[in-house]
Write a protein that holds these residues in place. Structure first.
Motif, PDB file in Angstrom:
ATOM      1  N   VAL A   1       6.553  10.945  -9.552  1.00 58.16           N
ATOM      2  CA  VAL A   1       6.594   9.486  -9.715  1.00 58.16           C
ATOM      3  C   VAL A   1       5.685   9.104 -10.876  1.00 58.16           C
ATOM      4  CG1 VAL A   1       6.823   9.192  -7.209  1.00 58.16           C
ATOM      5  CG2 VAL A   1       4.629   8.769  -8.294  1.00 58.16           C
ATOM      6  N   SER A   2       5.933   7.938 -11.431  1.00 57.73           N
ATOM      7  CA  SER A   2       4.982   7.414 -12.408  1.00 57.73           C
ATOM      8  C   SER A   2       4.785   5.927 -12.168  1.00 57.73           C
ATOM      9  CB  SER A   2       5.448   7.718 -13.837  1.00 57.73           C
ATOM     10  OG  SER A   2       6.354   6.747 -14.258  1.00 57.73           O
ATOM     11  N   LEU A   3       3.625   5.459 -12.565  1.00 54.75           N
ATOM     12  CA  LEU A   3       3.233   4.084 -12.269  1.00 54.75           C
ATOM     13  C   LEU A   3       2.608   3.517 -13.538  1.00 54.75           C
ATOM     14  CD1 LEU A   3       2.747   1.977 -10.010  1.00 54.75           C
ATOM     15  CD2 LEU A   3       0.606   3.122  -9.521  1.00 54.75           C
ATOM     16  N   SER A   4       3.133   2.394 -14.027  1.00 52.53           N
ATOM     17  CA  SER A   4       2.545   1.866 -15.260  1.00 52.53           C
ATOM     18  C   SER A   4       2.137   0.411 -15.093  1.00 52.53           C
ATOM     19  CB  SER A   4       3.535   2.027 -16.417  1.00 52.53           C
ATOM     20  OG  SER A   4       4.756   1.424 -16.085  1.00 52.53           O
ATOM     21  N   LEU A   5       1.053   0.082 -15.765  1.00 54.43           N
ATOM     22  CA  LEU A   5       0.501  -1.274 -15.677  1.00 54.43           C
ATOM     23  C   LEU A   5       1.059  -2.143 -16.788  1.00 54.43           C
ATOM     24  CD1 LEU A   5      -1.592  -0.238 -13.692  1.00 54.43           C
ATOM     25  CD2 LEU A   5      -3.350  -1.388 -15.046  1.00 54.43           C
ATOM     26  N   SER A   6       1.272  -3.415 -16.496  1.00 53.80           N
ATOM     27  CA  SER A   6       1.582  -4.380 -17.551  1.00 53.80           C
ATOM     28  C   SER A   6       0.317  -5.178 -17.835  1.00 53.80           C
ATOM     29  CB  SER A   6       2.685  -5.324 -17.100  1.00 53.80           C
ATOM     30  OG  SER A   6       3.871  -4.617 -16.945  1.00 53.80           O
ATOM     31  N   GLU A   7       0.283  -5.789 -19.019  1.00 57.90           N
ATOM     32  CA  GLU A   7      -0.906  -6.553 -19.420  1.00 57.90           C
ATOM     33  C   GLU A   7      -1.218  -7.710 -18.474  1.00 57.90           C
ATOM     34  OE1 GLU A   7      -0.448  -7.824 -23.410  1.00 57.90           O
ATOM     35  OE2 GLU A   7      -1.383  -6.005 -24.219  1.00 57.90           O
ATOM     36  N   ASP A   8      -0.148  -8.190 -17.797  1.00 54.35           N
ATOM     37  CA  ASP A   8      -0.372  -9.330 -16.893  1.00 54.35           C
ATOM     38  C   ASP A   8      -0.865  -8.893 -15.513  1.00 54.35           C
ATOM     39  OD1 ASP A   8       1.879  -8.174 -15.847  1.00 54.35           O
ATOM     40  OD2 ASP A   8       3.159  -9.951 -16.059  1.00 54.35           O
TER      41      ASP A   8
ATOM     42  N   THR B   1       0.648  -6.808 -13.380  1.00 59.91           N
ATOM     43  CA  THR B   1       1.671  -6.317 -12.457  1.00 59.91           C
ATOM     44  C   THR B   1       1.914  -4.849 -12.766  1.00 59.91           C
ATOM     45  OG1 THR B   1       3.463  -6.980 -13.937  1.00 59.91           O
ATOM     46  CG2 THR B   1       2.752  -8.580 -12.280  1.00 59.91           C
ATOM     47  N   VAL B   2       2.545  -4.164 -11.816  1.00 57.47           N
ATOM     48  CA  VAL B   2       2.763  -2.736 -12.023  1.00 57.47           C
ATOM     49  C   VAL B   2       4.205  -2.340 -11.722  1.00 57.47           C
ATOM     50  CG1 VAL B   2       0.368  -2.198 -11.453  1.00 57.47           C
ATOM     51  CG2 VAL B   2       2.117  -1.999  -9.692  1.00 57.47           C
ATOM     52  N   ALA B   3       4.652  -1.305 -12.431  1.00 56.17           N
ATOM     53  CA  ALA B   3       6.014  -0.793 -12.236  1.00 56.17           C
ATOM     54  C   ALA B   3       5.917   0.646 -11.773  1.00 56.17           C
ATOM     55  CB  ALA B   3       6.795  -0.883 -13.538  1.00 56.17           C
ATOM     56  N   LEU B   4       6.539   0.901 -10.621  1.00 57.86           N
ATOM     57  CA  LEU B   4       6.564   2.264 -10.081  1.00 57.86           C
ATOM     58  C   LEU B   4       7.955   2.836 -10.301  1.00 57.86           C
ATOM     59  CD1 LEU B   4       5.209   4.492  -8.231  1.00 57.86           C
ATOM     60  CD2 LEU B   4       6.409   3.362  -6.342  1.00 57.86           C
ATOM     61  N   SER B   5       8.016   4.030 -10.863  1.00 61.29           N
ATOM     62  CA  SER B   5       9.304   4.712 -11.012  1.00 61.29           C
ATOM     63  C   SER B   5       9.332   5.875 -10.050  1.00 61.29           C
ATOM     64  CB  SER B   5       9.470   5.238 -12.435  1.00 61.29           C
ATOM     65  OG  SER B   5       9.584   4.154 -13.322  1.00 61.29           O
ATOM     66  N   VAL B   6      10.385   5.906  -9.223  1.00 59.66           N
ATOM     67  CA  VAL B   6      10.574   7.051  -8.334  1.00 59.66           C
ATOM     68  C   VAL B   6      11.946   7.645  -8.636  1.00 59.66           C
ATOM     69  CG1 VAL B   6       9.109   6.089  -6.524  1.00 59.66           C
ATOM     70  CG2 VAL B   6      11.573   5.641  -6.479  1.00 59.66           C
ATOM     71  N   GLY B   7      12.170   8.850  -8.166  1.00 61.05           N
ATOM     72  CA  GLY B   7      13.440   9.508  -8.456  1.00 61.05           C
ATOM     73  C   GLY B   7      14.273   9.753  -7.219  1.00 61.05           C
ATOM     74  N   THR B   8      13.940   9.016  -6.154  1.00 64.34           N
ATOM     75  CA  THR B   8      14.641   9.182  -4.888  1.00 64.34           C
ATOM     76  C   THR B   8      15.408   7.903  -4.578  1.00 64.34           C
ATOM     77  OG1 THR B   8      12.454   8.646  -3.987  1.00 64.34           O
ATOM     78  CG2 THR B   8      13.210  10.901  -3.748  1.00 64.34           C
ATOM     79  N   PRO B   9      16.755   7.947  -4.701  1.00 61.28           N
ATOM     80  CA  PRO B   9      17.546   6.748  -4.413  1.00 61.28           C
ATOM     81  C   PRO B   9      17.159   6.126  -3.063  1.00 61.28           C
ATOM     82  CG  PRO B   9      18.950   8.421  -5.370  1.00 61.28           C
ATOM     83  CD  PRO B   9      17.603   9.065  -5.163  1.00 61.28           C
TER      84      PRO B   9
ATOM     85  N   MET C   1       7.503   1.681  -0.788  1.00 60.86           N
ATOM     86  CA  MET C   1       6.747   2.130  -1.968  1.00 60.86           C
ATOM     87  C   MET C   1       5.854   0.991  -2.474  1.00 60.86           C
ATOM     88  SD  MET C   1       7.774   5.191  -2.394  1.00 60.86           S
ATOM     89  CE  MET C   1       8.773   5.722  -1.027  1.00 60.86           C
ATOM     90  N   CYS C   2       6.441  -0.201  -2.577  1.00 58.68           N
ATOM     91  CA  CYS C   2       5.679  -1.355  -3.071  1.00 58.68           C
ATOM     92  C   CYS C   2       4.484  -1.624  -2.165  1.00 58.68           C
ATOM     93  CB  CYS C   2       6.570  -2.601  -3.141  1.00 58.68           C
ATOM     94  SG  CYS C   2       7.834  -2.506  -4.428  1.00 58.68           S
ATOM     95  N   LEU C   3       4.698  -1.495  -0.850  1.00 59.59           N
ATOM     96  CA  LEU C   3       3.606  -1.747   0.093  1.00 59.59           C
ATOM     97  C   LEU C   3       2.479  -0.742  -0.088  1.00 59.59           C
ATOM     98  CD1 LEU C   3       5.623  -2.631   3.328  1.00 59.59           C
ATOM     99  CD2 LEU C   3       3.969  -4.110   2.167  1.00 59.59           C
ATOM    100  N   MET C   4       2.837   0.521  -0.278  1.00 59.71           N
ATOM    101  CA  MET C   4       1.799   1.547  -0.394  1.00 59.71           C
ATOM    102  C   MET C   4       1.016   1.386  -1.701  1.00 59.71           C
ATOM    103  SD  MET C   4       3.438   4.935   1.444  1.00 59.71           S
ATOM    104  CE  MET C   4       5.183   4.695   1.205  1.00 59.71           C
ATOM    105  N   VAL C   5       1.721   1.055  -2.785  1.00 56.91           N
ATOM    106  CA  VAL C   5       1.032   0.846  -4.056  1.00 56.91           C
ATOM    107  C   VAL C   5       0.161  -0.412  -3.978  1.00 56.91           C
ATOM    108  CG1 VAL C   5       1.377   0.282  -6.490  1.00 56.91           C
ATOM    109  CG2 VAL C   5       2.708   2.121  -5.438  1.00 56.91           C
TER     110      VAL C   5
ATOM    111  N   TYR D   1       1.998  -7.458  -2.858  1.00 49.36           N
ATOM    112  CA  TYR D   1       3.267  -6.718  -2.759  1.00 49.36           C
ATOM    113  C   TYR D   1       4.221  -7.144  -3.867  1.00 49.36           C
ATOM    114  CZ  TYR D   1       7.912  -5.915  -0.568  1.00 49.36           C
ATOM    115  OH  TYR D   1       9.218  -5.568  -0.300  1.00 49.36           O
ATOM    116  N   GLU D   2       4.295  -8.448  -4.123  1.00 56.49           N
ATOM    117  CA  GLU D   2       5.236  -8.978  -5.099  1.00 56.49           C
ATOM    118  C   GLU D   2       4.903  -8.531  -6.519  1.00 56.49           C
ATOM    119  OE1 GLU D   2       3.675 -10.819  -2.802  1.00 56.49           O
ATOM    120  OE2 GLU D   2       5.396 -11.080  -1.456  1.00 56.49           O
ATOM    121  N   ASN D   3       3.664  -8.078  -6.751  1.00 55.89           N
ATOM    122  CA  ASN D   3       3.275  -7.658  -8.103  1.00 55.89           C
ATOM    123  C   ASN D   3       3.658  -6.211  -8.417  1.00 55.89           C
ATOM    124  OD1 ASN D   3       2.207 -10.163  -8.229  1.00 55.89           O
ATOM    125  ND2 ASN D   3       0.127  -9.543  -8.813  1.00 55.89           N
TER     126      ASN D   3
END
Ligand SMILES: Cc1cc2nc3c(=O)[nH]c(=O)nc-3n(C[C@H](O)[C@H](O)[C@H](O)COP(=O)(O)OP(=O)(O)OC[C@H]3O[C@@H](n4cnc5c(N)ncnc54)[C@H](O)[C@@H]3O)c2cc1C
Lengths: 286, 745
Positions: free
Chosen positions: B452-459, B461-469, B478-482, B490-492
């Motif tokens: 998995v990878s997780l990247s931050l935005s300047e504002d 918020t964060v984007a998590l990429s997973v490879g499991t449909p 996933m959002c809850l755990m991050v 959660y919404e961020n």
């Protein structure tokens, strides 16, 4: 494929008479379109009957009813009076499909599709319903039981179509009922269907008609079953004779939907249960 | 567990992030993909259960102006071995058609209708061969051989060539165990194949150039395996094929392999245009993977006080025309809930002329539970013992040597049994004509390769990429755990299922692994980000990185520096990250192995109409150990889904083959999955016995829920009918037959 939208029965007859190849009438289309998509029947001519005048009406006729050939199941269920007089026919048609299918499916289509398992057919036969068959040589009245001749086949000739459905006058102290057996609770095809229509005088049944669906190549009018309850107060002995007569009348097949043995047995069970409902609806109590 | 102070987000029930798209129709499923110049494909399928393919003549089809390509087996890679060969053989028949519905050719044309018409014009000449579809018959002497030499070394001499794998395990001495018993019950069982019944048929859009570079959009539980397999089957390099998973309308294990994807790519390569291929429902039934059908014998001995002295089972699984029926898993799961001194299980993987079986939640386990738990129920009845007490007495616990070998780590079977016993359902009075049944169930659960990878935005918020449909609401989890790790709302957090070119390898969404493995990886990736955030703060404050802690979404000075600086929220660090060291992202790659085995106990009430054999399930309670429920609603959803599918499997679903070896009921009208009105409200109890192998204690929940239902329902029906039902589905004719046999002694 050619698609036609005649505005009158005369035009529909003319188109059907001269149509080549496979012809289908399009009422609700819940059989025709499904068969088309599944590559079962691809018509050369598709004649939509919904543009013909008056085909969507439910009207009084000789103190009975005249049901137009494009009236949907939902319109029958929602009619203020039909259900009170003929609950069996209405509940049978109401069993067809789901809410979506109910908005399209018709009695005529259910009958002319020719399925031995069609739900409304045993109910119509029990109720003594007839249909008008219009064709190049005029219009004739035919009892519902004489329309299907084999699975997927009817007695209609080339150029003929049904122009109306006639339900007889209810009269007093009578009622009808329909039950079907399916393994699930809905969205399934009858493994056995049973329609019973009867009249009583006091506790005694004076008239009865019993019809079975899905247990033979076409829906059956079972006279022995009717005789088993006429003259009785639907006591246990009468119910047993009724069940035996219903089982004996079956000529089913073994298939993915049910075995011969199962269908025969359940035909008897349903005949008993349906007769009881009709009897109670007619104002009697067992 | 890592969070002694409890959770802020985990355990709450926010709306799923994909919910709005799904209810508004904006979500893109497999068949929603389009590309300029796209062609439509149709597959020609064998109408025979077993036949030699003598000739395929596509001249008439190719003469149609709308037709742009026709492919047969010759258009796929040669020289494959092992499972890739099996998959190719299943995707496109070679010398023989092996089952009704087996693909033999495919065509791409400018419209879907033209493709269908063209498929009908492809003339295939067959020599029909004898066939077999029943597992017992396929093993019997004289049965037609599906493929000579398909068996591996595990198979003992003297067995039919259709037996291709053999499994034996256990410990102790079962004969000695039976001798100690006060009562031994032995019974034979059969179950029919069932289909996962996912509502979305397989669909894909493939594009492949003659340069070997391609793109594929498809509905799958695992696009990385699709990439790997397709590349092998059409003979290109894996990295040159980029695969993107669409939203998925159900999979349940059935979308863990390929059926149509390599065909679309082969057609595209030939036509030099994108090709879309969508299965019809009847193709799904005929040519994708249902479960195995089974034939099983189980023998169990018990003392009067309810101690099981020995258990023995023989499990024969028919897995279609290829090796792979999970006979080993069936055997291993069978007695897993119980701590047995003497246990022995044998499994046979048998080939027949049916489609290649695929996983269906906990592959193989539900059938095993049906057989074993029915026999235990019979023993309880005959010895007049309480079914929960007997199971509690024999239950596997931490340290128990399992029936399949290893000792159990911390598991929660006893807790589910205690919760079932305490549930009002278990003691509620039954109406006349009703019966009650109970069963336990077991599944291994799986870890698997994960990135998995997780990247931050300047504002901030964060984007998590997973490879499991996401097949069960996992994006929400996933959002809850991050959110939990980073201390942001959660919404961020937005979770995306990344394509194969964007992320390292990921195993399929199967084995109940996603919330466990991708979840564990997401937590670790978030901790990676936290480390970097703390370093930036330390740098700014001019203190040691080790002197900075992360709390409530902020970097805070700790230890001797505590209180020296204002806490720095994530958004503040993110805003300046470009200038303070560059973009911040975290990642994690591993094959975690502490999936945490899972147990459930189900209680069912059923009513049987003695005159028609019809069954109604009147009450249903699922009790299952989730380890830790990240999003309780989706855990409950998995519990309910397993029970609902189990009700279908137990009562009415089955593959019905005719004498001719053709599938008789390849439509939902006659393949009877339960409709909403067939089901009671399914009550759920989440038990939480933390899994030591996950930072929050998560155990997978998707599969175990289908292990107990067949047995629990069979026990309820048998109780209501007063006769033991040993064959599934317990359709009305079968129940009437059983009642009749009973009446005639
Ligand atoms: C999801 C689903 C569920 C269903 N469930 C049931 C069920 O529970 N029970 C059941 O019985 N059926 C069921 N059906 C079948 C179908 O809905 C019924 O048979 C329905 O009553 C057909 O009516 P229709 O108006 O749609 O007929 P159409 O499809 O329009 O026509 C059916 C046939 O009747 C002929 N026809 C139509 N009108 C005339 C006419 N005026 N004169 C001569 N021939 C005519 C057509 O040529 C055609 O052969 C189901 C179908 C679907 C798709």
């Amino acid at each position: 494929m050619q698609y036609h939208t005649p505005g009158s029965f005369e035009d529909a007859i003319a188109i059907a008479s001269f149509a080549e190849g496979v012809t289908r009438f399009l009422a609700g289309g819940t059989d025709v379109l499904v068969q088309l998509r599944a590559d079962i029947v691809t018509p050369d001519n598709l004649i939509d009957v919904k543009h013909i005048d008056g085909v969507t009406k439910i009207e009084r006729e000789d103190s009975g009813w005249r049901i137009g050939i494009a009236v949907s199941g939902a319109e029958m269920s929602e009619h203020p009076d039909l259900h009170n007089e003929w609950p069996g026919i209405v509940e049978a048609m109401d069993l067809v499909g789901s809410t979506q299918i109910q908005g399209r499916a018709t009695l005529t289509g259910n009958l002319c599709n020719g399925s031995p398992a069609a739900d409304s057919v045993p109910a119509m036969i029990a109720a003594g319903v007839s249909v008008s068959v219009a064709g190049p040589n005029g219009t004739r009245k035919v009892a519902v039981e004489d329309i299907p001749v084999a699975p997927g086949r009817t007695s209609l000739e080339k150029g003929e179509l049904i122009s109306a459905v006639h339900i007889p006058a209810r009269g007093s102290d009578g009622a009808d009922a329909y039950l079907r057996f399916i393994p699930r609770t809905e969205m399934d095809i009858a493994v056995v269907g049973c329609g019973v229509n009867l009249r009583r005088d006091g506790k005694t049944i004076t008239e009865a008609r019993v019809s079975l669906g899905a247990v033979a190549p076409t829906a059956l009018l079972v006279e022995e079953a009717a005789e088993a309850i006429i003259g009785t107060a639907l006591d246990d002995a009468a119910l047993e004779t009724l069940a035996a007569a219903a089982s004996a009348a079956c000529n089913p097949i073994d298939d993915k939907r049910g075995t011969i043995k199962f269908r025969k047995h359940v035909a008897g069970v349903l005949a008993r249960r349906t007769a009881k409902i009709a009897y109670e609806r007619a104002g009697a109590s067992i | 567990m890592d969070r002694p102070n409890g959770f802020k987000f985990v355990g709450t029930r926010p709306d799923r992030p994909d919910g709005m798209d799904k209810v508004t129709g904006r979500a893109k499923f497999g068949a929603d993909a389009t590309a300029p110049g796209m062609l439509h494909a149709a597959i020609v399928r064998s109408p025979h259960a077993h036949a030699k393919i003598l000739k395929i003549d596509s001249t008439k089809a190719e003469a149609m102006k709308e037709v742009k390509a026709v492919v047969t087996r010759a258009d796929f890679a040669e020289g494959l071995t092992g499972e890739n060969w099996n998959i190719l053989e299943n995707v496109m028949a070679g010398d023989k058609a092996l089952y009704d519905g087996h693909a033999v050719a495919a065509v791409a044309a400018t419209t879907p209708l033209a493709a269908r018409d063209a498929a009908k014009l492809i003339a295939v000449e067959y020599e029909v061969l004898p066939h077999v579809t029943d597992v017992d018959k396929a093993m019997a002497e004289g049965a037609p051989v599906i493929r000579e030499g398909a068996a591996d070394k595990s198979v003992p001499d003297g067995l039919h060539a259709n037996v291709v794998r053999y499994h034996e395990s256990g410990h102790g001495d079962v004969e000695a165990g039976f001798a100690e018993a006060d009562l031994v019950v032995e019974e034979s069982f059969k179950t029919e194949a069932t289909h996962q019944g996912y509502i979305e048929p397989h669909a894909c859009l493939g594009q492949l150039g003659s340069d070997g570079k391609g793109e594929l959009w498809c509905c799958t539980q695992g696009h990385f395996i699709v990439q790997k397999t397709c590349a092998a089957l059409i003979g290109i390099e894996a990295s040159q094929l980029r695969v993107t998973a669409s939203e998925i309308g159900g999979g349940f294990g059935g979308k863990t392999t390929v059926f149509i994807e390599p065909v679309a790519l082969a057609l595209s390569r030939k036509a030099n245009r994108p090709v879309k291929l969508v299965m019809s429902r009847s193709e799904v039934f005929r040519a994708t993977g249902p479960t195995s059908s089974t034939s099983m014998d189980v023998k169990i001995g018990m003392t009067r006080d309810g101690t099981i002295t020995a258990g023995e089972g023989v499990f024969r699984l028919q897995g279609g025309a290829f090796p792979g029926a999970p006979a080993d898993l069936t055997a291993m799961c069978a007695f897993a809930p119980y701590a047995l001194k003497n246990v022995k299980q044998t499994g046979y993987d048998v080939m027949s002329n049916r489609p290649k079986q695929a996983a269906y939640r906990a592959p193989g386990s539900p059938m095993a539970a049906f057989a074993v738990e029915s026999v235990i129920d019979e023993l309880c009845k005959k010895l007049d013992l309480d079914p929960v007490e007997v199971r509690l007495k024999n239950a596997s616990k931490e340290g128990t040597k399992s029936s399949f070998g290893p000792r159990f780590d911390r598991i929660g079977l006893v807790e589910t049994l205690e919760a079932a016993k305490a549930h009002p359902h278990y003691s509620a009075p039954l109406e006349p004509g009703q019966g009650r049944g109970l069963s336990c169930g077991f599944w291994f659960n799986h870890g698997g390769e994960t990135s998995v990878s997780l990247s931050l935005s300047e504002d901030g918020t964060v984007a998590l990429s997973v490879g499991t449909p996401d097949i069960g609401g996992s994006r929400a989890s996933m959002c809850l755990m991050v959110a939990e790790e980073l201390g942001i709302p959660y919404e961020n957090v937005r979770t995306t299922i990344a394509d194969t070119a964007t992320l390292g390898y990921n195993d399929v969404s199967h084995g109940s692994r996603v919330t466990y493995a991708s979840g564990l990886a997401a937590i670790k990736a978030a901790r990676d980000v936290v480390n970097k955030l703390c370093a930036r703060a330390a740098n700014k404050w001019g203190i040691d990185k080790e002197a900075v802690i992360w709390e409530d979404g902020c970097a805070k000075p700790a230890g001797p520096n505590a209180g020296d600086f204002e806490p720095l929220p994530l958004a503040r660090i993110a805003r300046t990250m470009g200038r303070t060291g560059g973009p911040i992202s975290g990642h994690f790659e591993a094959t975690p192995e502490g999936a945490g085995m899972s147990f459930a106990t189900h209680i069912v009430d059923a009513e049987v109409d003695g005159e028609t054999g019809q069954t109604k399930v009147t009450r249903y309670t699922v009790v299952q150990d989730a380890g830790k429920a990240i999003h309780p609603s989706y855990v409950e959803g998995q519990f309910q889904g397993g029970a609902a599918q189990g009700i279908g499997w137990a009562l009415n679903e089955e593959y019905i083959y005719g004498e001719d070896g053709r599938l008789q009921n390849a439509v939902f009208l006659d393949y009877r999955i339960p409709v909403a009105s067939d089901l009671p409200m399914i009550d759920t109890v989440i038990v939480e016995v933390p899994n030591p192998g996950h930072p929050y204690g998560v155990r997978g929940v998707g599969e175990t829920s289908i292990c107990p239902p067949l047995a629990a329902i069979a026990n309820a029906v048998s109780d209501a009918a007063g006769v033991r039902l040993t064959e599934l589905p317990m359709s009305p004719p079968r129940i009437l037959d059983a009642l009749e046999r009973q009446a005639h002694g």
